[in-house]
Design a protein around this motif. Structure first.
Motif, mmCIF file in Angstrom:
data_model
loop_
_atom_site.group_PDB
_atom_site.id
_atom_site.type_symbol
_atom_site.label_atom_id
_atom_site.label_comp_id
_atom_site.label_asym_id
_atom_site.label_seq_id
_atom_site.Cartn_x
_atom_site.Cartn_y
_atom_site.Cartn_z
ATOM 1 N N GLU A 57 34.996 32.517 44.970
ATOM 2 C CA GLU A 57 35.670 31.588 45.874
ATOM 3 C C GLU A 57 37.164 31.875 45.968
ATOM 4 O OE1 GLU A 57 32.620 27.807 45.057
ATOM 5 O OE2 GLU A 57 34.566 27.931 44.045
ATOM 6 N N LEU A 58 37.788 32.193 44.836
ATOM 7 C CA LEU A 58 39.222 32.478 44.831
ATOM 8 C C LEU A 58 39.535 33.739 45.628
ATOM 9 C CD1 LEU A 58 40.025 31.659 41.089
ATOM 10 C CD2 LEU A 58 40.823 30.376 43.089
ATOM 11 N N ASP A 59 38.727 34.781 45.426
ATOM 12 C CA ASP A 59 38.959 36.027 46.150
ATOM 13 C C ASP A 59 38.654 35.872 47.635
ATOM 14 O OD1 ASP A 59 39.774 37.284 43.861
ATOM 15 O OD2 ASP A 59 37.872 38.283 43.471
ATOM 16 N N GLN A 60 37.589 35.150 47.969
ATOM 17 C CA GLN A 60 37.253 34.943 49.379
ATOM 18 C C GLN A 60 38.343 34.148 50.093
ATOM 19 O OE1 GLN A 60 33.931 32.369 50.211
ATOM 20 N NE2 GLN A 60 33.483 33.375 52.157
ATOM 21 N N GLU A 61 38.879 33.141 49.410
ATOM 22 C CA GLU A 61 39.936 32.346 50.032
ATOM 23 C C GLU A 61 41.149 33.221 50.349
ATOM 24 O OE1 GLU A 61 43.485 30.160 50.553
ATOM 25 O OE2 GLU A 61 43.093 31.337 48.738
ATOM 26 N N ARG A 62 41.495 34.134 49.438
ATOM 27 C CA ARG A 62 42.632 35.013 49.694
ATOM 28 C C ARG A 62 42.295 36.034 50.787
ATOM 29 N NH1 ARG A 62 47.831 35.987 47.628
ATOM 30 N NH2 ARG A 62 47.460 33.986 46.646
ATOM 31 N N LEU A 63 41.070 36.543 50.794
ATOM 32 C CA LEU A 63 40.676 37.512 51.813
ATOM 33 C C LEU A 63 40.783 36.934 53.225
ATOM 34 C CD1 LEU A 63 37.537 39.142 50.159
ATOM 35 C CD2 LEU A 63 39.576 40.383 50.897
ATOM 36 N N SER A 64 40.644 35.628 53.344
ATOM 37 C CA SER A 64 40.638 34.999 54.667
ATOM 38 C C SER A 64 42.029 34.889 55.280
ATOM 39 C CB SER A 64 40.006 33.608 54.578
ATOM 40 O OG SER A 64 40.817 32.733 53.816
ATOM 41 N N ARG A 65 43.079 35.263 54.521
ATOM 42 C CA ARG A 65 44.428 35.105 55.067
ATOM 43 C C ARG A 65 45.363 36.240 54.625
ATOM 44 N NH1 ARG A 65 47.535 32.495 51.019
ATOM 45 N NH2 ARG A 65 46.290 31.621 49.333
ATOM 46 N N ILE A 66 44.852 37.470 54.687
ATOM 47 C CA ILE A 66 45.670 38.605 54.263
ATOM 48 C C ILE A 66 46.217 39.380 55.465
ATOM 49 C CG2 ILE A 66 44.561 38.888 52.044
ATOM 50 C CD1 ILE A 66 42.886 41.149 53.218
ATOM 51 N N ARG A 67 47.305 40.062 55.223
ATOM 52 C CA ARG A 67 47.961 40.925 56.223
ATOM 53 C C ARG A 67 47.275 42.277 56.313
ATOM 54 N NH1 ARG A 67 49.593 44.497 58.785
ATOM 55 N NH2 ARG A 67 51.688 45.059 59.479
ATOM 56 N N ALA A 68 46.824 42.807 55.177
ATOM 57 C CA ALA A 68 46.148 44.100 55.118
ATOM 58 C C ALA A 68 45.410 44.194 53.790
ATOM 59 C CB ALA A 68 47.145 45.250 55.259
ATOM 60 N N LEU A 69 44.445 45.100 53.735
ATOM 61 C CA LEU A 69 43.712 45.359 52.504
ATOM 62 C C LEU A 69 43.881 46.824 52.150
ATOM 63 C CD1 LEU A 69 40.467 43.994 51.185
ATOM 64 C CD2 LEU A 69 40.574 46.476 51.418
ATOM 65 N N ILE A 70 44.238 47.079 50.889
ATOM 66 C CA ILE A 70 44.331 48.439 50.364
ATOM 67 C C ILE A 70 43.267 48.573 49.294
ATOM 68 C CG2 ILE A 70 45.795 50.155 49.257
ATOM 69 C CD1 ILE A 70 48.218 48.508 50.251
ATOM 70 N N ALA A 71 42.338 49.511 49.488
ATOM 71 C CA ALA A 71 41.201 49.652 48.588
ATOM 72 C C ALA A 71 41.224 51.015 47.913
ATOM 73 C CB ALA A 71 39.888 49.465 49.349
ATOM 74 N N ILE A 72 41.060 51.012 46.602
ATOM 75 C CA ILE A 72 40.947 52.252 45.835
ATOM 76 C C ILE A 72 39.471 52.615 45.754
ATOM 77 C CG2 ILE A 72 41.390 53.357 43.616
ATOM 78 C CD1 ILE A 72 43.675 51.296 43.230
ATOM 79 N N VAL A 73 39.126 53.765 46.315
ATOM 80 C CA VAL A 73 37.717 54.163 46.431
ATOM 81 C C VAL A 73 37.572 55.577 45.887
ATOM 82 C CG1 VAL A 73 35.763 54.477 47.974
ATOM 83 C CG2 VAL A 73 37.468 52.738 48.488
ATOM 84 N N HIS A 74 36.802 55.720 44.810
ATOM 85 C CA HIS A 74 36.634 57.026 44.192
ATOM 86 C C HIS A 74 35.154 57.338 43.955
ATOM 87 C CE1 HIS A 74 40.910 56.606 42.503
ATOM 88 N NE2 HIS A 74 40.919 57.619 43.331
ATOM 89 N N GLY A 75 34.780 58.595 44.107
ATOM 90 C CA GLY A 75 33.517 59.104 43.608
ATOM 91 C C GLY A 75 32.308 58.820 44.461
ATOM 92 N N PRO A 76 31.165 59.335 44.021
ATOM 93 C CA PRO A 76 29.931 59.224 44.812
ATOM 94 C C PRO A 76 29.293 57.841 44.776
ATOM 95 C CG PRO A 76 29.509 60.359 42.748
ATOM 96 C CD PRO A 76 30.990 60.163 42.813
ATOM 97 N N SER A 77 29.794 56.941 43.925
ATOM 98 C CA SER A 77 29.253 55.578 43.846
ATOM 99 C C SER A 77 30.395 54.583 43.943
ATOM 100 C CB SER A 77 28.475 55.388 42.537
ATOM 101 O OG SER A 77 27.900 54.096 42.467
ATOM 102 N N PRO A 78 30.904 54.343 45.155
ATOM 103 C CA PRO A 78 32.038 53.412 45.304
ATOM 104 C C PRO A 78 31.676 52.018 44.804
ATOM 105 C CG PRO A 78 31.717 54.700 47.307
ATOM 106 C CD PRO A 78 30.523 54.949 46.432
ATOM 107 N N ASP A 79 32.644 51.346 44.246
ATOM 108 C CA ASP A 79 32.421 50.017 43.688
ATOM 109 C C ASP A 79 31.926 49.053 44.756
ATOM 110 O OD1 ASP A 79 32.973 48.060 41.364
ATOM 111 O OD2 ASP A 79 34.005 47.140 43.062
ATOM 112 N N ASP A 80 30.849 48.317 44.444
ATOM 113 C CA ASP A 80 30.244 47.444 45.447
ATOM 114 C C ASP A 80 31.101 46.228 45.758
ATOM 115 O OD1 ASP A 80 29.688 46.624 42.852
ATOM 116 O OD2 ASP A 80 27.555 46.290 43.183
ATOM 117 N N GLY A 81 31.823 45.700 44.776
ATOM 118 C CA GLY A 81 32.715 44.584 45.063
ATOM 119 C C GLY A 81 33.844 44.990 45.995
ATOM 120 N N VAL A 82 34.406 46.185 45.773
ATOM 121 C CA VAL A 82 35.456 46.693 46.652
ATOM 122 C C VAL A 82 34.910 46.888 48.068
ATOM 123 C CG1 VAL A 82 36.955 48.672 47.113
ATOM 124 C CG2 VAL A 82 36.771 47.762 44.796
#
Length: 313
Positions: A57-82
């Motif tokens: 709930e805390l992360d979703q609330e912040r996601l609903s009002r962000i300017r941009a998202l920067i995601a760190i994505v590595h490897g053949p199995s990217p993190d599912d939460g990211v």
């Protein structure tokens, strides 16, 4: 509005890289304009009746009002939460920067078209991709050992990636709010199979309701996978509901991206998960998938009969 730094939570080195990125971004924008989930939701020390759901709930609330998202994505199995967070932001028209130091490219066949990420949908949703795949050259070796010198080359590579990512973030266009109402076809369901179970359990084949048309991905066999990925994204968001096979060591990237999009837009979504292991963390209830996945769907379905009932319901 803040910049949200999305990263894998479950190892110290991933959290350290995300913190380094957030720190450098905050030096340009101010700390109040940068959000770092594990840090700013106080995940390790948070106390709640249902801790995993509260974190979601805390992360979703912040996601609903962000300017941009920067995601760190590595490897053949990217993190599912990211990936869920990327899908959430992209569905809302929020700019997405993907940062990777992965030196591999990916393809569905040995000689097939290559993409930077194992699922072409990741690249299709990115506003910018910041990629620093090579070790840096160190002008002043440590003089102690080759291992220390190798560590310096990695540290310098990370620093280059962080600086390039901050520069890209500061040049992003403003978010565009799409005021056009999405047209959804209630008689269609978009079914995303898991690459970990294909071809043995192709999910579209489980959609057996006569009044429902099943749509599925086209990107994995396409000559232009990123173009096809954009088509898949539009087809999924234009369907009446989404069902994704979340089977695998973790939720596949495409499934997680679509769960995020459904969560952001109110599109009904279910996860097909006939078998799962559970994760356990201090103070948190057992989770059958990443908590962003578990709480981002309307239902978790364990059998073909449950799939049929949910689609026809």
């Amino acid at each position: 509005m803040s910049y949200y730094v999305a990263h894998r939570l479950f190892a110290a080195h991933d959290r350290a890289l995300a913190a380094q990125l957030a720190h450098h971004l905050a030096r340009k924008l101010g700390e109040d304009h940068v959000f770092l989930p594990f840090c700013d939701t106080d995940e390790e020390d948070l106390v709640a009746d249902v801790k995993g759901r509260r974190l979601f709930e805390l992360d979703q609330e912040r996601l609903s009002r962000i300017r941009a998202l920067i995601a760190i994505v590595h490897g053949p199995s990217p993190d599912d939460g990211v990936c869920m967070e990327i899908g959430y932001a992209a569905a809302r028209g929020v700019p997405v920067i993907l940062l990777t130091t992965d030196f591999q490219d990916y393809s569905a066949t040995p000689n097939g078209p290559r993409t930077h990420f194992p699922d072409p949908l990741l690249g299709a949703l990115a506003t910018r991709i910041v990629r620093t795949p090579r070790l840096a050259t160190v002008t002043e070796p440590s003089g102690t050992s080759r291992f220390a010198d190798f560590a310096l080359r990695n540290q310098a590579q990370i620093q280059q990636a962080v600086e390039a990512c901050v520069d890209a973030a500061l040049q992003l266009p403003a978010p565009v709010t799409d005021t056009t109402a999405r047209v959804r076809v209630d008689s269609t369901v978009y079914a995303e199979p898991s690459p970990y179970t294909l071809p043995h359990h192709p999910l579209p084949g489980l959609v057996r309701c006569p009044s429902v048309t099943a749509l599925g991905p086209t990107r994995f066999a396409a000559a232009e996978p990123v173009t096809a990925a954009r088509h898949d994204w539009a087809a999924a968001l234009g369907s009446g509901r989404i069902i994704v096979d979340t089977s695998g060591p973790e939720t596949p990237p495409g499934a997680a991206l679509l769960i995020g999009a459904a969560c952001a837009t109110g599109l009904p979504a279910a996860a097909y998960l006939p078998r799962s292991t559970y994760t356990h963390a201090a103070g948190r209830e057992p989770n059958c998938r990443n908590l962003m996945i578990q709480y981002g769907v309307d239902a978790i379905l364990r059998s073909e009969e449950e799939v049929t009932a949910w689609i026809g319901g």
